[in-house]
Design an enzyme around this catalytic site. Sequence first.
Site, PDB file in Angstrom:
ATOM      1  N   VAL A  13       0.830  -1.204   0.000  1.00  0.00           N
ATOM      2  CA  VAL A  13       0.000   0.000   0.000  1.00  0.00           C
ATOM      3  C   VAL A  13       0.864   1.253   0.000  1.00  0.00           C
ATOM      4  CG1 VAL A  13      -1.708   1.342   1.296  1.00  0.00           C
ATOM      5  CG2 VAL A  13      -1.981  -1.135   1.079  1.00  0.00           C
ATOM      6  N   LYS A  39      14.510  -2.527   1.322  1.00  0.00           N
ATOM      7  CA  LYS A  39      13.303  -2.488   0.492  1.00  0.00           C
ATOM      8  C   LYS A  39      12.918  -1.058   0.134  1.00  0.00           C
ATOM      9  CE  LYS A  39       8.628  -4.295  -0.008  1.00  0.00           C
ATOM     10  NZ  LYS A  39       8.060  -3.094  -0.641  1.00  0.00           N
ATOM     11  N   ARG A  87      -8.956 -11.077  15.581  1.00  0.00           N
ATOM     12  CA  ARG A  87      -8.983  -9.660  15.223  1.00  0.00           C
ATOM     13  C   ARG A  87      -8.381  -8.806  16.348  1.00  0.00           C
ATOM     14  NH1 ARG A  87     -14.185  -5.679  14.406  1.00  0.00           N
ATOM     15  NH2 ARG A  87     -13.147  -4.096  13.163  1.00  0.00           N
ATOM     16  N   ASN A 119      -4.654  -0.794   9.044  1.00  0.00           N
ATOM     17  CA  ASN A 119      -5.863  -1.460   9.533  1.00  0.00           C
ATOM     18  C   ASN A 119      -5.667  -2.073  10.916  1.00  0.00           C
ATOM     19  OD1 ASN A 119      -8.018  -1.147   7.678  1.00  0.00           O
ATOM     20  ND2 ASN A 119      -6.934  -2.459   6.218  1.00  0.00           N
ATOM     21  N   PRO A 120      -6.751  -2.196  11.690  1.00  0.00           N
ATOM     22  CA  PRO A 120      -8.105  -1.707  11.410  1.00  0.00           C
ATOM     23  C   PRO A 120      -8.159  -0.189  11.510  1.00  0.00           C
ATOM     24  CG  PRO A 120      -8.017  -2.702  13.588  1.00  0.00           C
ATOM     25  CD  PRO A 120      -6.678  -2.935  12.974  1.00  0.00           C
ATOM     26  N   ASP A 147     -14.559   1.859   0.514  1.00  0.00           N
ATOM     27  CA  ASP A 147     -15.863   1.202   0.485  1.00  0.00           C
ATOM     28  C   ASP A 147     -16.833   1.972  -0.416  1.00  0.00           C
ATOM     29  OD1 ASP A 147     -15.647  -0.550   3.399  1.00  0.00           O
ATOM     30  OD2 ASP A 147     -14.469   1.277   3.196  1.00  0.00           O
ATOM     31  N   ARG A 150     -16.010   1.373  -3.975  1.00  0.00           N
ATOM     32  CA  ARG A 150     -16.510   0.064  -4.406  1.00  0.00           C
ATOM     33  C   ARG A 150     -18.012   0.118  -4.670  1.00  0.00           C
ATOM     34  NH1 ARG A 150     -12.820  -3.193   0.058  1.00  0.00           N
ATOM     35  NH2 ARG A 150     -11.027  -3.565  -1.326  1.00  0.00           N
ATOM     36  N   ARG A 152     -19.764   2.778  -5.618  1.00  0.00           N
ATOM     37  CA  ARG A 152     -19.984   3.503  -6.867  1.00  0.00           C
ATOM     38  C   ARG A 152     -19.636   2.639  -8.073  1.00  0.00           C
ATOM     39  NH1 ARG A 152     -16.995   9.164  -6.189  1.00  0.00           N
ATOM     40  NH2 ARG A 152     -17.849   9.486  -8.288  1.00  0.00           N
ATOM     41  N   HIS A 174     -14.817   0.757   8.552  1.00  0.00           N
ATOM     42  CA  HIS A 174     -14.273   0.095   7.369  1.00  0.00           C
ATOM     43  C   HIS A 174     -14.165  -1.382   7.734  1.00  0.00           C
ATOM     44  CE1 HIS A 174     -11.901  -0.893   3.907  1.00  0.00           C
ATOM     45  NE2 HIS A 174     -10.819  -1.185   4.615  1.00  0.00           N
ATOM     46  N   THR A 232      -4.626  -6.255  -1.422  1.00  0.00           N
ATOM     47  CA  THR A 232      -5.295  -5.146  -2.097  1.00  0.00           C
ATOM     48  C   THR A 232      -4.457  -3.888  -1.905  1.00  0.00           C
ATOM     49  OG1 THR A 232      -6.586  -4.446  -0.164  1.00  0.00           O
ATOM     50  CG2 THR A 232      -7.534  -6.161  -1.534  1.00  0.00           C
TER      51      THR A 232
END
Length: 315
Positions: A13, A39, A87, A119-120, A147, A150, A152, A174, A232
């Site tokens: 990301v 990296k 979680r 996240n979260p 979200d 997605r 739209r 989210h 993602t």
Amino acid sequence: MSSKITIIGAGSVGSTIAYTLSGMDIASELVLIDINKQKVEGEVMDIEQGTCFRDPVSVEAGDYEDAKDSDIVIITSGIARKPGQTRIELTQTNVNILKEITPLITKAAPNALYIIVSNPVDIMTYVFTKISGLPESQVIGSGTILDSARLRCGLSDHFEVAQRNIHAYVFGEHGDTSFIPWSAARISGVNVDDYLEMAEGFGKKFEELDKEAMLTYVQKSGGQIIANKGATFYAVSRGVCKLCGLLLSASESVTTVSSMMHGEYGVDDVCLSTLTLVGPNGVHGKIPMELTDEEVALLHKSANALKDVIAQIEL
């Protein structure tokens, strides 16, 4: 435009955000910071070698002190959920990482606007708001920007209309308790429920919209993408870069980002997404879009789910 953006975290990301920003005209200086020095050096070299195709931009690998005078700092640091990990365990791990980062970066860039992407994201935005000591207006979680994008995309495919003509949003966390306030969803100013009938006047015929299926599409897209390709990063990166543009623009805009709630819709002391006014000085406030009683109840459900997690972690 002369602006400086620092990105913390050179994973999929963070590096994609840096790459995307390097091709845009909203920043003249980019700094990428990561614990993995090798990296981050490689990412910067790869990005920098493509910048000859645009106006000059500085792309550097750096440390926290190099974030000095940043206009925006984007935090993407954290680990992905491992098999068998709960979680709560994942949340605590990423909160601990954020607690290490926060004093270092805020010391270097106390006046920057901070975009939390890790996240979260709603929990991380809440924690950063609480521990950073910065004004709340400077802290923005990426929230349900992805979200809403997605949604739209899904509505555009269903109704065969450009995404720019769709004004529909995802509220709440989210995550699994997000919801779509359908009462405010519009296509070119027309409520989604009325658009089907109106479109028939143009000779178009669509199947009736399955709203539950659309919500499932929004909520499960990330998992499907991860199952197919492992992670993602393209869409969320475009969303974050768009948010950077809004924060560096001359006027204010409305979008769905995560920020601290102070009694809006009866929700307090939690970060989640509703329509929010943002601009050059960060968060200016929440837009009091009218919701139905059922939608308000769904927002409370989302807020309570986040508060349950917060109650189980160590700040």
